[in-house]
Design a protein around this motif. Sequence first.
Motif, PDB file in Angstrom:
ATOM      1  N   ALA A 268      40.836  30.274  -9.393  1.00 59.51           N
ATOM      2  CA  ALA A 268      41.123  31.615  -8.882  1.00 59.51           C
ATOM      3  C   ALA A 268      41.144  32.640 -10.005  1.00 59.51           C
ATOM      4  O   ALA A 268      40.694  33.779  -9.837  1.00 59.51           O
ATOM      5  N   LEU A 269      41.653  32.238 -11.181  1.00 58.05           N
ATOM      6  CA  LEU A 269      41.707  33.160 -12.309  1.00 58.05           C
ATOM      7  C   LEU A 269      40.303  33.552 -12.764  1.00 58.05           C
ATOM      8  O   LEU A 269      40.010  34.730 -13.005  1.00 58.05           O
ATOM      9  N   ILE A 270      39.415  32.565 -12.887  1.00 57.06           N
ATOM     10  CA  ILE A 270      38.043  32.859 -13.307  1.00 57.06           C
ATOM     11  C   ILE A 270      37.327  33.710 -12.262  1.00 57.06           C
ATOM     12  O   ILE A 270      36.604  34.657 -12.590  1.00 57.06           O
ATOM     13  N   LEU A 271      37.542  33.403 -10.997  1.00 57.86           N
ATOM     14  CA  LEU A 271      36.952  34.222  -9.937  1.00 57.86           C
ATOM     15  C   LEU A 271      37.456  35.655 -10.012  1.00 57.86           C
ATOM     16  O   LEU A 271      36.711  36.613  -9.777  1.00 57.86           O
ATOM     17  N   GLU A 272      38.735  35.799 -10.347  1.00 60.12           N
ATOM     18  CA  GLU A 272      39.320  37.135 -10.472  1.00 60.12           C
ATOM     19  C   GLU A 272      38.619  37.928 -11.575  1.00 60.12           C
ATOM     20  O   GLU A 272      38.289  39.102 -11.416  1.00 60.12           O
ATOM     21  N   ILE A 273      38.377  37.266 -12.710  1.00 61.74           N
ATOM     22  CA  ILE A 273      37.688  37.929 -13.820  1.00 61.74           C
ATOM     23  C   ILE A 273      36.283  38.325 -13.409  1.00 61.74           C
ATOM     24  O   ILE A 273      35.839  39.462 -13.640  1.00 61.74           O
ATOM     25  N   PHE A 274      35.575  37.398 -12.793  1.00 67.19           N
ATOM     26  CA  PHE A 274      34.196  37.690 -12.379  1.00 67.19           C
ATOM     27  C   PHE A 274      34.172  38.832 -11.369  1.00 67.19           C
ATOM     28  O   PHE A 274      33.294  39.692 -11.403  1.00 67.19           O
ATOM     29  N   GLY A 275      35.154  38.840 -10.466  1.00 68.59           N
ATOM     30  CA  GLY A 275      35.209  39.912  -9.475  1.00 68.59           C
ATOM     31  C   GLY A 275      35.448  41.265 -10.107  1.00 68.59           C
ATOM     32  O   GLY A 275      34.937  42.288  -9.645  1.00 68.59           O
ATOM     33  N   ALA A 276      36.229  41.292 -11.195  1.00 68.66           N
ATOM     34  CA  ALA A 276      36.525  42.556 -11.862  1.00 68.66           C
ATOM     35  C   ALA A 276      35.386  43.020 -12.757  1.00 68.66           C
ATOM     36  O   ALA A 276      35.241  44.216 -13.012  1.00 68.66           O
ATOM     37  N   ARG A 277      34.545  42.076 -13.256  1.00 66.48           N
ATOM     38  CA  ARG A 277      33.565  42.410 -14.270  1.00 66.48           C
ATOM     39  C   ARG A 277      32.144  42.612 -13.753  1.00 66.48           C
ATOM     40  O   ARG A 277      31.344  43.288 -14.401  1.00 66.48           O
ATOM     41  N   ALA A 278      31.770  41.947 -12.669  1.00 59.69           N
ATOM     42  CA  ALA A 278      30.376  42.021 -12.214  1.00 59.69           C
ATOM     43  C   ALA A 278      30.001  43.465 -11.921  1.00 59.69           C
ATOM     44  O   ALA A 278      30.748  44.190 -11.264  1.00 59.69           O
ATOM     45  N   ARG A 279      28.843  43.878 -12.422  1.00 63.98           N
ATOM     46  CA  ARG A 279      28.404  45.264 -12.273  1.00 63.98           C
ATOM     47  C   ARG A 279      27.160  45.400 -11.406  1.00 63.98           C
ATOM     48  O   ARG A 279      27.023  46.336 -10.654  1.00 63.98           O
ATOM     49  N   THR A 280      26.220  44.462 -11.535  1.00 63.32           N
ATOM     50  CA  THR A 280      24.982  44.588 -10.767  1.00 63.32           C
ATOM     51  C   THR A 280      25.212  44.158  -9.322  1.00 63.32           C
ATOM     52  O   THR A 280      26.171  43.455  -9.001  1.00 63.32           O
ATOM     53  N   HIS A 281      24.285  44.577  -8.466  1.00 62.48           N
ATOM     54  CA  HIS A 281      24.364  44.203  -7.052  1.00 62.48           C
ATOM     55  C   HIS A 281      24.351  42.687  -6.915  1.00 62.48           C
ATOM     56  O   HIS A 281      25.149  42.106  -6.166  1.00 62.48           O
ATOM     57  N   GLU A 282      23.462  42.032  -7.670  1.00 65.85           N
ATOM     58  CA  GLU A 282      23.373  40.578  -7.600  1.00 65.85           C
ATOM     59  C   GLU A 282      24.670  39.929  -8.065  1.00 65.85           C
ATOM     60  O   GLU A 282      25.175  38.990  -7.435  1.00 65.85           O
TER      61      GLU A 282
ATOM     62  N   ALA B 225      33.785  33.442  -4.172  1.00 68.97           N
ATOM     63  CA  ALA B 225      35.164  33.660  -3.738  1.00 68.97           C
ATOM     64  C   ALA B 225      35.372  33.207  -2.301  1.00 68.97           C
ATOM     65  O   ALA B 225      36.388  32.592  -1.971  1.00 68.97           O
ATOM     66  N   LEU B 226      34.410  33.512  -1.442  1.00 66.87           N
ATOM     67  CA  LEU B 226      34.537  33.096  -0.036  1.00 66.87           C
ATOM     68  C   LEU B 226      34.474  31.575   0.090  1.00 66.87           C
ATOM     69  O   LEU B 226      35.193  30.979   0.900  1.00 66.87           O
ATOM     70  N   THR B 227      33.608  30.944  -0.705  1.00 63.43           N
ATOM     71  CA  THR B 227      33.524  29.487  -0.675  1.00 63.43           C
ATOM     72  C   THR B 227      34.855  28.876  -1.112  1.00 63.43           C
ATOM     73  O   THR B 227      35.344  27.911  -0.516  1.00 63.43           O
ATOM     74  N   TYR B 228      35.457  29.466  -2.146  1.00 60.83           N
ATOM     75  CA  TYR B 228      36.769  29.000  -2.610  1.00 60.83           C
ATOM     76  C   TYR B 228      37.824  29.245  -1.541  1.00 60.83           C
ATOM     77  O   TYR B 228      38.642  28.372  -1.236  1.00 60.83           O
ATOM     78  N   GLN B 229      37.802  30.426  -0.936  1.00 66.14           N
ATOM     79  CA  GLN B 229      38.811  30.753   0.069  1.00 66.14           C
ATOM     80  C   GLN B 229      38.696  29.821   1.270  1.00 66.14           C
ATOM     81  O   GLN B 229      39.714  29.396   1.834  1.00 66.14           O
ATOM     82  N   ARG B 230      37.461  29.477   1.635  1.00 69.96           N
ATOM     83  CA  ARG B 230      37.283  28.579   2.780  1.00 69.96           C
ATOM     84  C   ARG B 230      37.944  27.234   2.509  1.00 69.96           C
ATOM     85  O   ARG B 230      38.503  26.608   3.415  1.00 69.96           O
ATOM     86  N   SER B 231      37.879  26.780   1.256  1.00 74.03           N
ATOM     87  CA  SER B 231      38.498  25.494   0.925  1.00 74.03           C
ATOM     88  C   SER B 231      40.017  25.549   1.029  1.00 74.03           C
ATOM     89  O   SER B 231      40.679  24.519   1.068  1.00 74.03           O
ATOM     90  N   ARG B 232      40.593  26.751   1.039  1.00 67.30           N
ATOM     91  CA  ARG B 232      42.042  26.905   1.159  1.00 67.30           C
ATOM     92  C   ARG B 232      42.513  26.828   2.602  1.00 67.30           C
ATOM     93  O   ARG B 232      43.710  26.746   2.858  1.00 67.30           O
ATOM     94  N   LEU B 233      41.576  26.887   3.554  1.00 65.49           N
ATOM     95  CA  LEU B 233      41.972  26.937   4.969  1.00 65.49           C
ATOM     96  C   LEU B 233      42.204  25.522   5.490  1.00 65.49           C
ATOM     97  O   LEU B 233      41.380  24.936   6.167  1.00 65.49           O
ATOM     98  N   VAL B 234      43.342  24.964   5.139  1.00 67.59           N
ATOM     99  CA  VAL B 234      43.661  23.595   5.561  1.00 67.59           C
ATOM    100  C   VAL B 234      45.058  23.555   6.167  1.00 67.59           C
ATOM    101  O   VAL B 234      45.834  22.648   5.908  1.00 67.59           O
TER     102      VAL B 234
END
Length: 456
Positions: free
Chosen positions: A132-146, A155-164
């Motif tokens: 989650a920490l690394i995803l947080e960094i990537f979410g804050a830093r990514a600039r391009t559309h891609e 992030a969504l793939t990670y969040q889906r794994s939390r739905l248990v």
Amino acid sequence: MSRTPANGMGDSFHERNQGIATQASSTRALILHLDLLSAADKSGGAVRAPEARLEEACGLALAIDLDIVHSEVVRVSRATPATLMGSGQVERFADVIDAMEIEVAVIDTALSPVQQRNLERSLKCKVIDRTALILEIFGARARTHEGRLQVELAALTYQRSRLVRSWTHLERQRGGAGFMGGPGESQIELDRRIIDDKIVKLKRQLDEVKRTRELHRSARRKVPYPIVALVGYTNAGKSTLFNRMTRSAVFAKDLLFATLDPTMRRLSLPSGRQIILSDTVGFISDLPTQLVAAFRATLEEVLEADIILHVRDVAHPDSAAQRADVEAVLADLGIAPEESDTPIIEVLNKVDLLPEEDRAQVLNLAARDPDKVAVSALEGSGTDELLTLLDQRLNARRELLRVDVDLSDGATLAWLYRHGEVLEREDDEKHSHLLVGLDPADRARFERRQAGQPLS
């Protein structure tokens, strides 16, 4: 993270994650690296010091400006299924969190949803794991559309794994209208279906981006310059070296994951040959599997490379382990150092930070090994040698071709001198007889010209 209600799943990952990054300046954090003594070493033989792993975890936290008020290596002889740590350790850190008014605890390992829930209940603060920490960094830093699309997919793939069924709101039953699901659909099923729909949409958008990138690569092949890709562990100095070599101003800072989006620049080597230099996202140990898959399109630039420069921070105490991590990721991409046809040059960076004796050893090592070069990207030492080595490696790939060119065809003669290496030339009254070294791609272009097609 799985507490987020269904109607909040359209927000960005770090917004869904209760604003860890957005309120970073006031977020007091506890950083724990769990030294699982019974766990098998995954470093491929290169042993990492727990203290160095803790320092890296703190670096990740600082990358989103968390206020670290306490950090510690926690020795765990046997992992506890419910919380990983023993109950006594959990109680001790609950007291630390209460006394220091800590708002978030970062656990430097992967937590199961149940472990995360149990720790949050016991510690009475938000708990996030390494993923989650690394995803947080990537979410804050990514600039391009891609980049943003890739982060959101991960992030969504990670969040889906939390739905248990970790949270009580996911256990509610919902009558629901027909378009929101049939009678009796549980909240967890609704959450999962919404995420799945978003994942499908994001993958479709990324496929479009991938096609666009392939068009760009195809365009580069028509005016082919050799591609040299920089790879390396995060914060190894890739962007600083990129800026030094290309005289650019790409964001470079002593910060983990300072570069997320790929950057490419044209560069002239000492011989005058033009190449394309590509800066890529830094690798890291235990990179979340969601991000490995999501950023594969970004790393495809490495697959296209004619030469790979593996930039290493030789002043880092875990330099050998970092090297192993990078080589493991390259192997996953199909570029194993021992088996790949793509030349890999090790750039031993940050020699300026080494004590004099260690620096002399690294310089001697580079002098003896043709696949290594020692540099200081910050000071510029060694970069001229690196550019010369690139010239030599690319020249070694050239194919010799004997050609006869009409002396009146000045355009073809000029092109051969510009794109090739003219080793011999003998002129008679009408023709110039040349022995030219050409890259495979340039030879193909020249042969198309000889067949009557325009020469680009």
